[in-house]
Every structure is written in C-alpha cells, then in structure tokens.
Design a protein around this motif. Structure first.
Motif, mmCIF file in Angstrom:
data_model
loop_
_atom_site.group_PDB
_atom_site.id
_atom_site.type_symbol
_atom_site.label_atom_id
_atom_site.label_comp_id
_atom_site.label_asym_id
_atom_site.label_seq_id
_atom_site.Cartn_x
_atom_site.Cartn_y
_atom_site.Cartn_z
ATOM 1 N N MET A 67 0.123 -35.398 -8.067
ATOM 2 C CA MET A 67 -0.438 -34.091 -7.761
ATOM 3 C C MET A 67 -0.365 -33.880 -6.248
ATOM 4 O O MET A 67 -0.638 -34.793 -5.463
ATOM 5 C CB MET A 67 -1.882 -33.988 -8.231
ATOM 6 N N ILE A 68 0.019 -32.675 -5.840
ATOM 7 C CA ILE A 68 0.152 -32.352 -4.423
ATOM 8 C C ILE A 68 -0.668 -31.105 -4.125
ATOM 9 O O ILE A 68 -0.477 -30.070 -4.760
ATOM 10 C CB ILE A 68 1.625 -32.106 -4.041
ATOM 11 N N ARG A 69 -1.570 -31.224 -3.174
ATOM 12 C CA ARG A 69 -2.327 -30.060 -2.719
ATOM 13 C C ARG A 69 -1.890 -29.747 -1.295
ATOM 14 O O ARG A 69 -1.871 -30.619 -0.433
ATOM 15 C CB ARG A 69 -3.828 -30.315 -2.765
ATOM 16 N N GLY A 75 -7.283 -25.684 6.736
ATOM 17 C CA GLY A 75 -7.761 -26.499 5.631
ATOM 18 C C GLY A 75 -7.793 -25.801 4.291
ATOM 19 O O GLY A 75 -7.971 -26.453 3.257
ATOM 20 N N THR A 76 -7.621 -24.489 4.277
ATOM 21 C CA THR A 76 -7.611 -23.749 3.019
ATOM 22 C C THR A 76 -6.471 -24.241 2.118
ATOM 23 O O THR A 76 -5.357 -24.457 2.589
ATOM 24 C CB THR A 76 -7.426 -22.244 3.274
ATOM 25 N N VAL A 77 -6.772 -24.423 0.832
ATOM 26 C CA VAL A 77 -5.741 -24.860 -0.100
ATOM 27 C C VAL A 77 -4.811 -23.685 -0.390
ATOM 28 O O VAL A 77 -5.234 -22.638 -0.898
ATOM 29 C CB VAL A 77 -6.349 -25.396 -1.411
ATOM 30 N N PHE A 285 6.853 -20.157 2.290
ATOM 31 C CA PHE A 285 6.617 -21.262 3.226
ATOM 32 C C PHE A 285 6.544 -22.594 2.494
ATOM 33 O O PHE A 285 7.190 -23.569 2.897
ATOM 34 C CB PHE A 285 5.332 -21.009 4.008
ATOM 35 N N THR A 286 5.762 -22.672 1.423
ATOM 36 C CA THR A 286 5.617 -23.947 0.719
ATOM 37 C C THR A 286 6.927 -24.385 0.074
ATOM 38 O O THR A 286 7.240 -25.574 0.031
ATOM 39 C CB THR A 286 4.497 -23.866 -0.338
ATOM 40 N N ASP A 287 7.712 -23.428 -0.424
ATOM 41 C CA ASP A 287 9.016 -23.774 -0.995
ATOM 42 C C ASP A 287 9.948 -24.370 0.056
ATOM 43 O O ASP A 287 10.810 -25.192 -0.260
ATOM 44 C CB ASP A 287 9.676 -22.541 -1.615
ATOM 45 N N TRP A 288 9.783 -23.946 1.304
ATOM 46 C CA TRP A 288 10.604 -24.480 2.391
ATOM 47 C C TRP A 288 10.085 -25.830 2.883
ATOM 48 O O TRP A 288 10.860 -26.757 3.138
ATOM 49 C CB TRP A 288 10.623 -23.484 3.553
ATOM 50 N N TRP A 307 -1.044 -31.321 4.834
ATOM 51 C CA TRP A 307 -1.617 -30.390 5.811
ATOM 52 C C TRP A 307 -0.479 -29.736 6.576
ATOM 53 O O TRP A 307 0.408 -30.406 7.094
ATOM 54 C CB TRP A 307 -2.560 -31.135 6.756
ATOM 55 N N THR A 308 -0.514 -28.413 6.628
ATOM 56 C CA THR A 308 0.611 -27.665 7.197
ATOM 57 C C THR A 308 0.195 -26.848 8.420
ATOM 58 O O THR A 308 -0.984 -26.797 8.791
ATOM 59 C CB THR A 308 1.225 -26.712 6.156
#
Length: 711
Positions: A67-69, A75-77, A285-288, A307-308
């Motif tokens: 699982m990846i968060r 810090g917002t998911v 963004f997350t797909d990249w 964390w991004t």
C-alpha cells in the motif's frame, strides 16, 4: 463325443471366471493399498503442514500487497494506492447477515466439511467435459478455507499442483483453527475489488461506513463481489452489482439463512453508494512522480508513506489558471518549479478524467521564440554584451530567409532591443555566428532531452521540446546558471523508518553567473516592454513568450521570487488555434497562477535592474514593435509563409491564387534577387548600414553545409 464339448466349455468358463476373480481381488487389494498409502501420505502432509503454519496473530498481519500513501508538502494525503485493509473486524462483531451471505454464495457446506468439499469436487468433475467443450477453464469447488489458503500462502496461478497444495493447506488450517477463526480470516482478507481487502475496507469504499453496520442488502452486494470483483463492482457497474446481490439473497433463502419473506422484502436497489472521489489534476503529478520509486528504493512489500513537493494551494491555482485561460478548443499545461527544482504544481490538461495524458511531461511541441533563450545564452557566452549594436536586415542562410513578424527591418539595434521584440533576423544571425550546433549544445546543457535539429531555422524553435524541460532551463537561468533538476519526492518511509531522502545537488554550473545575469536582464525586458507584458504581476518577472507556425502552440515561461513556471497551450492534434499567441492566453495564465503562488513570498529584485530598449523611449516610432510575438509563420522546413498563406484570425488561409510567386522564389532562395553590389556574404553583426540591401543567397550547390541534422 458330443457331450464332451459342453463339459469342456464349462471347464473353460470356470477357469476364466477364477482368473477374473483373482484379477479383481488383486486389483481391489492394490487399490486399497494405494488408497491407504495415499491417505497416510495425505495425513503426513496435512499434519506436517499444520505444524509449520504460522500462529493466528501472524496470519492476521500477513500482507496482501504493498500500500502506498502519497502526501503533499503539508502532509495532506493526496492519494492512496494499492491495497486498502480497513479495520480488523472480530468474528463476534461481524454482522450475521454478512457471515450468512458469504457462506451461502461461496461455501454452503462450510460448517460441515473438513476444509475440502467432496460434493463440490464431484460436481466440478461432472461439469468438466461440458466446460471443456465450451473452451472454459475448469474451476470452482474451492471452499472458504481453500480461498483463505490461496489468499495467504499461494498465488492465483491456476494449475493442478497449486490446487493440490491448496487442498493440503485447507485441511491443515481446519486442523489448527476453528471455523470461526477461518471465517474471520476470510472476511478480513479476501479481495473485494477497488483495492479493498476485507469487508471493512469494502464497506467504507462502497458505502462510506464501517463493516460493523452492514445491512442485509449491503452484505449481499459485498458477498457478490468475490466471484468477479471488477465485473460486479458497484462503482464500475451498479446494475451488475444489484443483479448479483439479488442472486446472493435468493441463495440465502434457499440455504435457510433467511426466510423467503425477508428475501422478498430486501431490495438491493435501495443501497446508497458512497460518492466516488473525483480524480483531479493532482493525479497528473502523482502519475509522474510515483514511477520514480522503482529507481529510488528497493522496498516492495512494506506499506510506504511517500512525501512529495506538491503545494496544494499552488496546485489549485494552477488548475484554475489553465481552465479559465486555455481556449475552449485547446488544451493547456502548467508546471511550476521552486528554486531547488521541487515541483510545486503540475497540470497536464484541463480534465484528468477526460484525458490522463500529461502534456507537461509527455507532450513534445515546438517552442517557437521561447527557444531563443538558448540562442542568446550562446551569444552572451561567446562574448556579446546587451548593448552591442547589431543590424536588423534581410538575411539569407543556406537558402533560408527569415523575416520579422512586423515584416520590417530596422537597421542598427541593441541586443536588448532585438530580444525584447523577438526579432527573428537577429536570432538567425546570432545562431550563424556562434554556430547552430553550439546553440543545440546549449539547449542540451540546460536540460532539453528531445532531439534538436541544427538547421538554421532551429533558432525560431522548430525542434520539439517538453514543457518540463523548458521550465527547467529557465529555472537554471534564474538560479544564476546553476543546474536545476525537477523532483517530486522528498522522502519515503516504511514502517516509520526513512528509506529515502532527497538531496539537492547544486554543484553543476551551466554558465557563468554574469551570463545568467545578462540573460535575466533580457528576460525582464521581454516582460516589461515586449511580447510578455500580459505576464506582469506587480513584482519583478523575467520570461519569454513563444508562438509557433499558424498559432498552433502558445508558450510562456518565466520566473519571479524564486518560482519558475512554464505554460503551454494548443491542440493535441496540432491544428490551428485562432488567436493563440504566447503573449495572450499563456501569459495571462502565468500571471493568474503566479499572482497567487508568490503572494506570500517576499519580493525579490534581480541582480540587474530592467533596462528599457531604445524604442520604448520613442513610442511614436515603435508601434509595430509592440505586437505580440507570433514566432514567425514558417513551413515545415523553416521557410517563411507569405502573408496570403498565413492563417487569418478565423483560422482560415488565403487563397492559393493570391500567392506572389516572385516573392516566394526570392524568400526561399530558389531565384536570386536583382543584382546588388554586395557579395553573397552575410553582413557582420555589429556594424553595417541602417537599411542594407538584400544579400544574394549562396549558390545552390553550397547549401546544406551546416552541422548535420539532429543533435
């Protein structure tokens, strides 16, 4: 003699009968022996497996997948990917309707068998031939216990060996754990689709509440998912889910779990589904970013917290800027980098749900005059100064004759003026002086990863580039010539331990600081007085517009207060977008985004104050210079299109019969102009008459001696 024959026949029959009896006896004995040996071997296998089984607590904690968060900078998911498990629900807290529904549909003899159901196996074998004739795989007869064994210990690969191991494990599980424990394991670990493992995760996903409050209808919906989670998912096909739930309710009545009256009174259509979370631009963004994990870490099992760099406030502003400013028939993309390369916002299109194609990182399009960044960087590095006098005049290079958007030439101008008003003739002459290969090398040095052609027209941005690469290049200029590398992941943790931490590398110097400072001066001028005026935000901004042939692409890339933002607009099919220019919609989108993005940042002055080009001081002589830069209309080979062939504001083109053939021949170098006193050499850059005559192009056989195409 006649009577002997029957007697002989009787003896022969008697002897044959004895032989068959012996064969049958030995067959029976052999069968029993083999059977006993098989039973003994099975018992040994079962009890050996039983002794090696983990404890119940260990089985509860065994993972089903990674699982990846993903978290934003605050810090917002942003998104949860991979399996979701929910809370572990103990047996006595599981609604009876849920237990009854799953037993009725998956294993109606669960309470009575020993882990393997002989009746189910017999029924499966009976149907084997029918399934084979239909070209379907032999399946089914897996009890709940067998499914637990497969879920925890085995893969979903279908073969006889796996079925045998599954059966042995099921028998061993039944010897070690109670029926209640096995059902508890099953309901908390089986996959229900949509990434949800266990009834609590499924209940929260589909109905928005914990599994402890599941109704009969909801339980029937969830129980019906096990057979084909993707097909019967309520979010994928609500009608199929309801139909399957009705089957489950009928089976519950058939097996006596509920009464016929209760079944008739239960309507799966009454179930209220939780609304699906909207897929917004964050997914670009997350797909990249997430595919980069494979290169950054080795962990493939433990749950990850990623964390991004993404700033949600900036992301919302970017999304709004693109939606509001991109033309209705066009797409738009935006990417914004902090001074260290951190990606603060990324929008790859107007609507992620409609198109997941990321135009900020994947699309390659011509940048138009925005590419002049590399032309002027190469010229400055070669020794040019901003106040150098250059000659704006007709020029032909290897049969290519560029012209300015205004259609006029202005003689002696400063380098600053040439850049501010994006004079194409000066860019061409600078490119020829330093070498087109040198310009390509400069682009490569600043992070352009796509192929760059080295034909003369390349100075006008005829090579395809990516928005993220162009933005990176401008950011490096803003960082005084130090390379800026975009990144999206700051750190990764697994089980509370940091397994990756990003480190910013500032050791790569691309150009000397004074070259970057001069380039920033030019970029300020382009925004303050040139084609990028619409990008002004009330504080120092440096940037450049870009527009390609026939208004197919519009660009604006610039920086302010440590933030560099690139904007591209155009159609995916590269068709004309009437009125699209880098100084219009893209520049407005830049200003709309940056106005909000830097609002809480201190105002930063550049090392060089903006200096006005000479014509800004004489507005009456400057009217045609203030037109938005449209990058010059050129064909696929970089040759100019005459006005009659250029698209009008409505996107149409002039009629073919209106073409000035004489003009085309002269502009493309196919026919030399009237004899002039000059030779075929291009006049020097730094001096010359204010309005020189058109030089004669080089002979046809001498063309094409520049650096080879491609770099």
């Amino acid at each position: 003699m006649a009577s002997k024959k029957p007697q002989s026949a009787r003896k022969s029959w008697w002897r044959t009968g004895r032989a068959w009896k012996k064969i049958a006896l030995w067959t029976l004995i052999s069968g029993v022996t083999v059977g006993l040996l098989a039973v003994i071997a099975l018992l040994i296998a079962v009890y050996s497996t039983r002794s090696s089984l983990p404890s119940y607590d260990e089985l509860k904690s065994s993972p089903n997948g990674q699982m990846i968060r993903v978290h934003a900078a605050d810090g917002t998911v942003l998104v949860s990917l991979g399996p979701s498990y929910g809370e572990w629900i103990k047996y006595d807290q599981i609604p009876q309707a849920m237990k009854d529904a799953i037993i009725a549909v998956e294993d109606r003899r669960f309470e009575s068998h020993w882990g393997v159901d002989p009746v189910g196996i017999a029924r499966m074998l009976w149907r084997a031939k029918e399934l084979h004739d239909q070209g379907r795989r032999l399946q089914g007869a897996s009890t709940i216990t067998q499914q637990v064994a497969r879920t925890i210990f085995l893969s979903n690969k279908y073969d006889v060996g796996r079925k045998v191991r599954e059966g042995v494990l099921a028998l061993a599980l039944e010897r070690k754990f109670s029926k209640e424990q096995i059902l508890e394991l099953y309901l908390n670990k089986v996959y229900f689709g949509g990434g949800a493992y266990g009834i609590d995760a499924a209940s929260r996903k589909f109905f928005g509440h914990p599994a402890t409050s599941l109704t009969l209808a909801e339980s029937a919906v969830i129980a019906g998912l096990v057979k084909a989670p993707s097909h019967y998912s309520p979010t994928a096909d609500a009608e199929a889910a309801v139909s399957r739930a009705s089957v489950v309710i009928d089976l519950m009545a058939e097996t006596g779990k509920i009464s016929r009256a209760t079944a008739a009174a239960t309507d799966p259509r009454s179930v209220k589904l939780a609304p699906e979370p909207k897929q917004n631009s964050v997914r670009y963004f997350t797909d990249w970013a997430l595919p980069q994990l494979e290169m950054l870490i080795d962990e493939s099992e433990a749950p990850l917290e990623v964390w991004t760099t993404l700033d949600l406030g900036m992301q919302r502003a970017a999304d709004e800027a693109i939606r509001k400013n991109a033309p209705g028939n066009a797409q738009g993309a935006l990417i914004s980098l902090d001074r260290d390369g951190a990606v603060r916002a990324m929008v790859g299109g107007k609507d992620y749900v409609a198109s997941i194609y990321n135009r900020a990182t994947q699309a390659t399009r011509q940048p138009g005059s925005a590419f002049k960044l590399f032309v002027y960087l190469a010229a400055l590095e070669a020794g040019h100064k901003l106040d150098d006098t250059v000659v704006d005049e007709p020029v032909t290079i290897n049969g290519w004759t560029p012209r300015n958007n205004s259609g006029r030439n202005s003689g002696n101008v400063s380098l600053r003026t040439a850049f501010a008003y994006s004079l194409n003739t000066i860019a061409a002459k600078l490119g020829q002086e330093v070498g087109f290969g040198t310009v390509a090398s400069m682009a490569r040095r600043f992070g352009i990863t796509t192929p760059i052609n080295t034909q003369p027209a390349m100075v006008l941005g005829t090579s395809n580039v990516r928005l993220i690469d162009m933005t990176r290049a401008f950011a490096s200029v803003g960082q005084k010539g130090v390379a800026v590398t975009p990144y999206g992941i700051t750190r990764v943790t697994a089980n509370g331990n940091v397994i990756y931490q990003h480190e910013v590398d500032t050791s790569h110097v691309l150009v000397a600081p004074y070259v970057a400072a001069q380039m920033t001066d030019l970029l300020q001028t382009a925004v303050a007085t040139g084609s990028g005026k619409a990008a002004q935000i009330g504080r120092p901004v440096a940037g450049k517009t870009g527009t390609t042939t026939a208004n197919k692409d519009g660009w604006f890339v610039g920086f302010s207060s440590g933030l560099t933002t690139g904007v591209w607009m155009g159609r995916d099919d590269a068709k004309v977008v009437p009125g699209l220019q880098g100084g219009t919609a893209p520049a407005r989108a830049f200003a709309a985004f940056m106005g909000k993005a830097v609002a809480n940042r201190p105002v930063e002055q550049f090392e060089t104050q903006v200096t006005l080009p000479e014509w800004q001081l004489e507005p009456e002589d400057n009217a045609y210079y203030a037109e938005p830069d449209n990058g010059m209309f050129v064909d696929a080979d970089g040759n100019p299109l005459p006005e009659e062939r250029q698209p009008r504001s409505d996107g149409a083109q002039g009629q073919e019969e209106q073409l000035d053939e004489d003009w085309i021949e002269r502009m493309t170098g196919n026919r030399p102009p009237a004899p002039q006193p000059e030779t075929g050499r291009t006049p020097p850059l730094r001096e010359g008459p204010r309005q020189p005559q058109t030089p004669r192009p080089q002979p046809q056989q001498e063309r094409g001696r520049e650096a080879p195409e491609g770099f």
